[in-house]
Every structure is written in structure tokens, then in C-alpha cells.
Design an enzyme around this catalytic site. Structure first.
Site, PDB file in Angstrom:
ATOM      1  N   ASP A  13       0.814  -1.216   0.000  1.00 23.56           N
ATOM      2  CA  ASP A  13       0.000   0.000   0.000  1.00 23.56           C
ATOM      3  C   ASP A  13       0.846   1.264   0.000  1.00 23.56           C
ATOM      4  O   ASP A  13       0.527   2.244  -0.676  1.00 23.56           O
ATOM      5  CB  ASP A  13      -0.985  -0.007   1.167  1.00 23.56           C
ATOM      6  CG  ASP A  13      -0.296  -0.177   2.519  1.00 23.56           C
ATOM      7  OD1 ASP A  13       0.905  -0.531   2.536  1.00 23.56           O
ATOM      8  OD2 ASP A  13      -0.950   0.030   3.547  1.00 23.56           O
ATOM      9  N   SER A  71       3.869   1.683  -1.262  1.00 27.23           N
ATOM     10  CA  SER A  71       4.482   1.846  -2.588  1.00 27.23           C
ATOM     11  C   SER A  71       3.478   2.383  -3.594  1.00 27.23           C
ATOM     12  O   SER A  71       3.793   3.258  -4.414  1.00 27.23           O
ATOM     13  CB  SER A  71       5.030   0.503  -3.079  1.00 27.23           C
ATOM     14  OG  SER A  71       6.012   0.005  -2.195  1.00 27.23           O
ATOM     15  N   ASP A  96       0.903  -9.852   3.429  1.00 28.47           N
ATOM     16  CA  ASP A  96      -0.079  -9.555   4.474  1.00 28.47           C
ATOM     17  C   ASP A  96      -1.516  -9.566   3.975  1.00 28.47           C
ATOM     18  O   ASP A  96      -2.446  -9.643   4.776  1.00 28.47           O
ATOM     19  CB  ASP A  96       0.207  -8.175   5.098  1.00 28.47           C
ATOM     20  CG  ASP A  96       1.580  -8.095   5.718  1.00 28.47           C
ATOM     21  OD1 ASP A  96       2.099  -9.147   6.133  1.00 28.47           O
ATOM     22  OD2 ASP A  96       2.144  -6.993   5.780  1.00 28.47           O
ATOM     23  N   HIS A 146      10.674 -14.162   9.101  1.00 30.29           N
ATOM     24  CA  HIS A 146      10.807 -14.022   7.651  1.00 30.29           C
ATOM     25  C   HIS A 146      10.776 -15.359   6.918  1.00 30.29           C
ATOM     26  O   HIS A 146      10.842 -15.384   5.681  1.00 30.29           O
ATOM     27  CB  HIS A 146      12.086 -13.251   7.314  1.00 30.29           C
ATOM     28  CG  HIS A 146      11.941 -11.779   7.541  1.00 30.29           C
ATOM     29  ND1 HIS A 146      11.958 -11.224   8.797  1.00 30.29           N
ATOM     30  CD2 HIS A 146      11.735 -10.749   6.682  1.00 30.29           C
ATOM     31  CE1 HIS A 146      11.793  -9.913   8.704  1.00 30.29           C
ATOM     32  NE2 HIS A 146      11.654  -9.600   7.435  1.00 30.29           N
ATOM     33  N   ARG A 159       8.150 -15.266   4.343  1.00 32.14           N
ATOM     34  CA  ARG A 159       8.275 -14.397   3.174  1.00 32.14           C
ATOM     35  C   ARG A 159       9.070 -15.050   2.036  1.00 32.14           C
ATOM     36  O   ARG A 159       8.879 -14.731   0.872  1.00 32.14           O
ATOM     37  CB  ARG A 159       8.969 -13.092   3.588  1.00 32.14           C
ATOM     38  CG  ARG A 159       8.919 -12.014   2.531  1.00 32.14           C
ATOM     39  CD  ARG A 159       9.692 -10.773   2.967  1.00 32.14           C
ATOM     40  NE  ARG A 159       9.062 -10.094   4.087  1.00 32.14           N
ATOM     41  CZ  ARG A 159       8.030  -9.258   3.979  1.00 32.14           C
ATOM     42  NH1 ARG A 159       7.498  -9.022   2.804  1.00 32.14           N
ATOM     43  NH2 ARG A 159       7.538  -8.668   5.044  1.00 32.14           N
ATOM     44  N   ARG A 209     -16.297 -44.066  -7.054  1.00 30.72           N
ATOM     45  CA  ARG A 209     -16.783 -43.505  -8.316  1.00 30.72           C
ATOM     46  C   ARG A 209     -18.181 -43.981  -8.701  1.00 30.72           C
ATOM     47  O   ARG A 209     -18.821 -43.394  -9.578  1.00 30.72           O
ATOM     48  CB  ARG A 209     -15.815 -43.866  -9.446  1.00 30.72           C
ATOM     49  CG  ARG A 209     -14.447 -43.195  -9.329  1.00 30.72           C
ATOM     50  CD  ARG A 209     -13.547 -43.632 -10.479  1.00 30.72           C
ATOM     51  NE  ARG A 209     -12.217 -43.079 -10.380  1.00 30.72           N
ATOM     52  CZ  ARG A 209     -11.838 -41.901 -10.877  1.00 30.72           C
ATOM     53  NH1 ARG A 209     -12.731 -41.153 -11.504  1.00 30.72           N
ATOM     54  NH2 ARG A 209     -10.595 -41.472 -10.754  1.00 30.72           N
ATOM     55  N   SER A 218      -9.477 -32.168 -11.461  1.00 29.78           N
ATOM     56  CA  SER A 218      -9.683 -31.837 -12.873  1.00 29.78           C
ATOM     57  C   SER A 218     -10.378 -30.504 -13.078  1.00 29.78           C
ATOM     58  O   SER A 218     -10.315 -29.931 -14.163  1.00 29.78           O
ATOM     59  CB  SER A 218     -10.505 -32.935 -13.552  1.00 29.78           C
ATOM     60  OG  SER A 218      -9.882 -34.201 -13.408  1.00 29.78           O
ATOM     61  N   HIS A 256      -0.379 -40.227 -10.202  1.00 35.08           N
ATOM     62  CA  HIS A 256      -1.187 -39.851  -9.041  1.00 35.08           C
ATOM     63  C   HIS A 256      -0.437 -38.986  -8.034  1.00 35.08           C
ATOM     64  O   HIS A 256      -1.033 -38.545  -7.050  1.00 35.08           O
ATOM     65  CB  HIS A 256      -1.725 -41.110  -8.351  1.00 35.08           C
ATOM     66  CG  HIS A 256      -2.888 -41.710  -9.095  1.00 35.08           C
ATOM     67  ND1 HIS A 256      -2.730 -42.424 -10.261  1.00 35.08           N
ATOM     68  CD2 HIS A 256      -4.226 -41.660  -8.861  1.00 35.08           C
ATOM     69  CE1 HIS A 256      -3.906 -42.815 -10.698  1.00 35.08           C
ATOM     70  NE2 HIS A 256      -4.831 -42.357  -9.878  1.00 35.08           N
ATOM     71  N   GLN A 288       0.120 -36.174  -8.590  1.00 34.17           N
ATOM     72  CA  GLN A 288      -0.552 -34.884  -8.766  1.00 34.17           C
ATOM     73  C   GLN A 288      -1.719 -34.679  -7.805  1.00 34.17           C
ATOM     74  O   GLN A 288      -2.185 -33.550  -7.636  1.00 34.17           O
ATOM     75  CB  GLN A 288      -1.052 -34.762 -10.211  1.00 34.17           C
ATOM     76  CG  GLN A 288       0.071 -34.714 -11.222  1.00 34.17           C
ATOM     77  CD  GLN A 288      -0.401 -34.961 -12.636  1.00 34.17           C
ATOM     78  OE1 GLN A 288      -1.003 -34.087 -13.240  1.00 34.17           O
ATOM     79  NE2 GLN A 288      -0.135 -36.139 -13.170  1.00 34.17           N
TER      80      GLN A 288
END
Length: 728
Positions: free
Chosen positions: A104, A106, A151, A255, A258, A438, A498, A633, A635
Site C-alpha cells: 500500500d 508503494s 499480508d 521471515h 516471506r 466412483r 480436474s 497420481h 498430482q
């Protein structure tokens, strides 16, 4: 006049800033303009540290933490004389557009600079530092802001670049601390960053409150209702003193929050906002206000910078005036909903929330489809809400097959009540603790499914899952006339890696998948970079939707992405191989030169991942190497990402409130109400409930995805930023 656009990072660094720099530079070059980097923030602006940027200068930027073009505090820029020097330096380099990524302070300084611009130029002309022609040519400066801050303390945007990466570091640390806290029955007081904004603390606080441990999260700027500072030591004294007498430790993350590589979301956000920022600069006209690029839910939005700065200042004023309700309101609806969801789901013993006996429901909870990160968070939140309101949460274990296999005489059957102690620790667990399957009602029998609903006297159904869950909801809605037990309100919370469920642009679990895939691709790309002349073809999951491949490609800077929506042909492969030849020919041994192509698993039945890699290798004629990699898998991820956790909590609470609205309605009334069968989703800038009757018309049933997919526009951005030529 050719427009020259500068990019600068300012204030505290945040993960994702480099992604915005890459996007600004390459979008500028793609637009036929020249790109410049102002090094070391406002200090570089004042002291003329300005570098012309070429395409290769930002290669591989997305995976790097911090800011590669630097940031520094600059007291000189706060003075008019410093801003005068900055204006001269921009004009000397011919820069008439500026994109600033910072907090903010900046961005407030940037708007001041823009407003003073005409006066600064007049002073420079009077001092003969610039010519009258230069003043006329650069009569206005357009500035567009990107909010980079861990933040998340800026108004009018749901997320700032870096905040979810920081939250990920906090959650990772808490996961580690939690095992020690449980083992020793200890209390931990964790101090997190956030200055005067409690976003990091609130989001991380969705996680821990149990019986064997107590974890209290304190934002560094925390204070009580009288605005007196609350320090971690003060909290420790309360926990360690009478009557609790808990063995208490303090941990300050500092930090740690960060640094490090940005998460997938921050890479995507910074890239999309960087592209939009350049568009805003190019579209600017004299007299236009300064803008900043925000995100509301799932939509990138251009907003007036000055208004957002004013709202941010009003928030601070509301806190100073002890008007905390106003402060929460100014933080936006998403923050307020997270706060309310947190209060409801962290403790079930809240007498004020209990409904009268005649308004309490038996709510069934079922997971359907493949596992997805955040399923357990959604289930836990639904249970917590039910218990807080007096409803009875029934878990259906192992999906619809588990339901119909259940027999009452089994003490531990597939249908049973859930209590708080059992589900409290689920929020950080991957997979599905109640099991998922499923199979749909039609597979196990609609009659058997309805009979179980009747036997257990379910008043409502909460479904968490992917396209199979969506299909199951559609089946039961269609069968409600024949089977009265289905005449109850039902709501689906989409959860699938997906992200292919109609009615939403975001499914719980997709962010966890992208984080896992991006980590995998970073490792592969590092290997490719070390070998210099190597390209990897990586296969992604996602069914017949190219969402995962496209968004991962956006996050890692893929050279090309192949999706089921577009398919693959020989012309496409030939074009990409030629692009590889040209790209390797111009690398000249630079670092971060590894190249990746992402291939969605169902992009083509003929051109498999291995075949594509082999074709590239054959056609390279020994100029470079090609390998294929299939993460499979992996992923699905292990631990759910912070975004999947907190969104699952928020959306699950809204789903419970939706079901609760049907208390007292008869089966006939519910059967006649198409809105009683709904999917919760994030669409654009809103959270909405879509009626199944309408959504079914928007479904590509053959390919198991929506007819219209909002993310498709991002595919062109991936191509543009990789320099990939288009097939005519």
C-alpha cells in the site's frame, strides 16, 4: 511513438513478484513496445538504475522467490526533489508507462508521483533539465499497480501477490508443530506476520483447536478491543498460569513466511495480473486515473487505485475508532465470510447457535469420485456446523456402494454419526477419511439407494466430489418423482483435481494438484536446465479437461501445452519442434534454459506423451535431447493446500446454510423447487448456487466437462508468454 513501459518492484518482497515482472516484460514486447526494469525499487528510479529488458532476461522467473530486479527503501523519493529526479530519469529513457508491484505504501507513493507529474515536468523544463518537446511528448504518465504483499492488507482485492505462498509456509510450520503439541499435550503460541491485518492469522486459524493440544495464532499487530497490543508472551502467560497451567511454548515464524518459491496460485495470479496491467497501460488516455489490478473471487478486475488506497486507510481509521464491525466490512465479503465460518467451525459448544428441536435435520454427508485435497476440510466443516446448530451429521462411508451395503446390526457400519473429536484433526489430511467411490446411484441401484435414504430418514444430502458426484446428483434429481426419499434438498460442493464440474470455475482439490504438479515440474525443469539442451514432455492429469495442463503451464512457463479441447496434429508438432530449434539456437548457454511441454492425458489417443517425446528427439537431429515424464497420481498431492482448505471451509458452511433453508418444507414442495438440487460454485466475482436443471443444459456429458470453460482464454496467454508461434 513507440510506448516504453517500465516495471518495478517496491516495498517488502513477496513470492510471485518475479512472475509479474516476467509477464509485464513479455506482454510489453509482444505488444510491439519496449520494456525496462527499474532496479531496486524507488531507489533505482531516483538514481537512474534502469535497464532495458529483452525476452530472455526473464526466463524462468516464475519459480524464483523474492524479487530478482530488487527492492529498497528510498527516503529520497518521499521528497519532491527525489521525485523530480525520478521523473527526469523516466523521460531520459523515454518511459511513459509504469507498472509497480508493491504494498500500500508503494502504490500510494506511485499515485502521488502520477498526480505531481505535470508540475514536475514544468520544473524540469524551467531548470533546462528537459526540453519543451520532451514535456509535450511525455505530458502524462500512466501508472498501474499490482499489489504484492504477504499480508493481504489492501482493500478491494481478495488476494495480494504472495499471500497464499506465505500462508503455505505458516500451514507447513503448523503441521510440524502440531505433532509435537499433541505428543506432549502442549500449548503453542505462534506469532505470524500481518502487521495490522489479521488475514494470515485468520486463514491459518482454520486449522487447530483440539483436546491434546492448544495452538494459538497471534498476528504481529494483534490488539484487544481497547487497542492494547497483544504479544505472544501475554498469551503464553494466560495459558501457563492458573487455572489452565499448560506447558506452553512460543514460536515466531518471522521471515520464514516471506521467502521461498511461490505457490502455484501466486504464480498464476502474478502472471494474469501482469498481463492485465500492460493492457491497462496501453489503453490509458490523458486524464485517466491510476489503476490497480485486483482479483475478486476468480475474476481479474481493473480498479481505481486512489479509491482502494482510501478504503485501505478507512479500514485503519475504523480500527483506531474501535469500530471493528466496520473494519471487517471494509475488508470485503470474502474476509467476513471466512471470519464467520471460522467462528462456527472451531468450536461446537455454542448454545446461541442451536436451533429449536423442530428445526433440526438429519444431514447425510457423502464423498463421490476420486480423492481430492480439501475433501476432509469440507466434511469437517459440515460436521462442525451441524453440531453447532443441533443437526445430526451422518457420514456415508465409501460412497454409494458403502450406503447400500450397510446393515443396521453392524456396530461400525457404513452409515454412522460423526462427532467433533473424530473430525477435528481432518482439516490437514489429504484424501477422504470417510472414503470415496466412483460408483453412482444407477450403478448400485436407484431403488436400493432410495430405500437407504428412507431407512435412515435423511432430511438433506451434502455431496463432496467431482463429475461422478455431479452425475449422481443429476440422477437423483431425475428420479425424485419415482422415489420419494430423493425429495430432499441436495447440494454439491465440487471437489476434483480436474476442475471439470459445470457450475463453477474452481473445484476444491485443483489448487493442491497444481501445487504438486508445479513442484514436480520445477524439479524436471531444473534437470533440463542443467543439461542445457533438453526438453521434457510432462503428462498431466485432468480427464478430458485441459484446465490442469493450462494453469500449470501458466505457472511454470511451459513452451507449449496440449489439451483435449484443442487436440494435437502433425502441423502443431512440426511448428513446436521448429520453435524448439530456434529457441535452443538462441540460448547461448544461459541459465534457466530448461524447456517443458505439458501434455494433458487425453489430448490425443494417438500422440501419447512418450510418442511426442520420441518424435521431438527424432526431429531434433541431435541438436537437443527429449525425455518424457509422467507424475501420475503424485498430482493428487499429499497435504491439501491452504487455498483448498480455507475455501472448502467457507463453501461447506454456505452449503449447510443452503440446506438449512429448506427446514419445514414438504417433499412435494421440494420436488417442485428446482433450486433444491444445486451446485455451489465460484463464477467470476461471485459465489453462486447453480440449479441442476439449468446446469444440465450447460454440460458436455460426452467429454465430462462444461460446454463453456472460463479458463480457456488463459491458453493464449501461455502461448504468448512462451513465444510460441501460432498455426495459421
Amino acid at each position: 511513438m513507440t510506448k516504453r513501459i517500465g516495471v518495478m518492484t517496491s516495498g517488502g518482497d513477496s513470492p510471485g513478484m518475479n512472475g509479474s515482472v516476467r509477464a509485464v516484460v513479455r506482454t510489453t514486447l509482444n505488444s510491439g513496445c519496449e520494456a525496462f526494469a527499474i532496479l531496486e525499487g524507488y531507489d533505482g528510479l531516483v538514481n537512474n538504475m534502469i535497464k532495458k529488458m529483452e525476452w530472455a532476461d526473464v526466463r524462468g522467473f516464475q519459480s524464483e522467490g523474492g524479487t530478482l530486479i530488487g527492492t529498497a527503501r528510498c527516503a529520497e523519493f518521499r521528497e519532491r526533489n527525489g521525485r523530480l529526479r525520478g521523473a527526469k530519469n523516466l523521460i531520459t529513457h523515454g518511459i511513459n508507462g509504469l507498472v509497480i508491484c508493491g504494498g500500500d505504501g508503494s502504490l500510494t507513493g506511485a499515485d502521488t508521483f502520477r498526480k505531481e507529474w505535470p508540475g514536475l515536468l514544468s520544473e524540469l523544463v524551467a531548470a533546462k533539465e528537459i526540453t519543451q518537446e520532451q514535456q509535450d511528448e511525455f505530458s502524462f504518465l500512466n501508472i498501474v499497480g499490482l499489489v504484492g504483499s504477504i499480508d493481504n492488507d489492501f482493500a478491494d482485492t481478495d488476494a495480494t501477490i504472495g499471500c497464499y505462498s506465505s500462508l503455505g509456509k505458516i500451514c507447513e510450520s503448523l503441521d510440524t508443530i502440531d505433532s509435537t503439541a499433541s505428543s506432549h499435550q502442549r500449548a503453542f503460541v505462534i506469532e505470524v506476520m500481518g502487521r495490522h491485518c489479521g488475514w494470515l492469522g485468520l486463514m491459518a486459524g482454520h486449522r487447530k483447536l483440539g483436546k491434546r493440544k492448544t495452538v494459538v495464532i497471534v498476528a504481529e499487530g494483534a490488539h484487544d478491543e481497547d487497542l492494547k497490543h497483544i504479544s505472544p508472551t501475554m498469551v503464553k502467560d494466560v495459558l501457563a498460569g492458573a487455572p489452565l497451567k499448560l506447558d506452553t511454548r512460543i514460536t515466531t515464524l518471522g521471515h520464514l513466511q516471506r521467502g521461498g518459491s511461490p505457490c502455484a496460485y501466486d504464480r498464476q495470479l502474478s502472471t494474469l495480473q501482469g498481463v492485465e496491467a500492460v493492457k491497462a497501460v496501453l489503453a490509458a488516455k490523458p486524464g485517466d486515473p491510476s489503476y490497480f489490478i485486483s482479483i475478486i473471487e476468480n475474476k481479474i478486475v481493473k480498479k481505481p487505485l486512489l479509491e482502494a488506497v482510501a478504503s485501505t486507510l478507512k479500514l485503519a481509521e475504523a480500527i483506531k475508532a474501535k469500530d471493528f464491525e466496520k473494519a471487517i466490512e471494509l475488508r470485503g465479503p470474502e474476509f467476513a465470510e471466512y471470519y464467520e465460518a471460522y467462528k462456527i467451525t472451531t468450536a461446537t459448544d455454542q448454545p446461541g447457535l442451536k436451533l429449536p428441536e423442530n428445526k433440526r435435520m438429519n444431514i447425510a454427508i457423502i464423498n463421490v469420485g476420486a480423492p481430492a485435497g480439501g475433501m476432509n476440510s469440507a466434511t469437517r466443516s459440515a460436521v462442525a456446523y451441524c453440531l453447532a446448530r443441533g443437526h445430526t451429521p451422518w457420514a456415508i462411508h465409501n460412497g454409494f456402494p458403502g450406503l447400500v451395503r450397510h446393515h443396521r446390526d453392524k456396530p461400525e457400519g457404513s452409515v454412522r454419526k460423526l462427532d467433533w473429536l473424530e473430525v477435528d484433526c481432518w482439516i490437514s489430511k489429504g484424501g477422504s477419511e470417510i472414503g470415496t467411490n466412483r460408483d453412482m446411484p444407477s450403478n448400485v441401484g436407484l431403488f436400493a439407494t432410495a430405500d437407504c435414504f428412507r431407512e435412515w430418514k435423511f432430511d438433506a444430502l451434502f455431496i463432496v466430489g467431482g463429475f461422478e458426484a455431479y452425475t449422481a446428483l443429476s440422477e437423483m434429481r431425475a428420479a425424485r418423482k419415482e422415489f420419494p426419499p430423493f425429495r430432499i434438498p441436495m447440494v454439491l460442493l465440487p471437489a476434483t483435481i480436474s476442475n471439470n464440474v459445470p457450475g463453477t470455475e474452481y473445484s476444491v482439490g485443483s489448487d493442491t494438484c497444481l501445487n504438486a504438479l508445479v513442484s514436480y515440474c520445477d524439479a524436471v525443469k531444473q534437470s533440463a536446465s542443467a543439461s542445457r539442451r533438453r526438453v521434457f514432455v510432462v503428462e498431466t492429469q485432468g480427464g478430458k479437461s485441459g484446465y490442469i495442463a493450462t494453469m500449470a503451464g501458466l505457472a511454470i512457463g511451459a513452451l507449449a501445452v496440449y489439451t483435449p479441447e484443442e487436440g494435437i496434429d502433425l502441423q502443431t508438432l512440426a511448428r513446436d519442434i521448429q520453435h524448439l530449434r530456434e529457441s535452443f539456437a538462441t540460448d547461448r548457454g544461459q541459465t534457466r534454459a530448461g524447456k517443458l511441454i505439458l501434455n494433458s492425458e487425453h489430448a490425443s489417443a494417438t500422440y501419447t506423451t512418450q510418442l511426442i517425446a520420441n518424435i521431438i528427439k527424432e526431429e531434433s537431429k541431435g541438436r537437443f535431447e527429449s525425455r518424457h515424464a509422467i507424475p501420475g497420481h503424485f498430482q493428487q498431492g499429499v497435504t491439501p493446500s491452504p487455498m483448498d482448505r480455507v475455501r472448502a471451509v467457507r463453501l461447506a458452511v454456505k452449503c449447510m446454510q443452503r440446506l438449512e433453508a429448506y427446514v419445514g418444507r414438504t417433499g412435494e414442495e421440494i420436488m417442485a423447487d428446482e433450486n433444491a438440487y444445486a451446485v455451489i460454485g465460484i463464477k467470476g466475482a461471485s459465489v453462486v448456487f447453480g440449479s441442476m436443471a439449468e446446469l444440465e443444459q450447460e454440460t458436455n456429458w460426452k467429454d465430462r466437462r462444461p460446454v463453456s470453460e472460463a479458463w480457456l482464454a488463459n491458453k493464449k496467454i501461455v502461448d504468448d508468454l512462451s513465444g510460441r508461434p501460432q498455426v495459421p
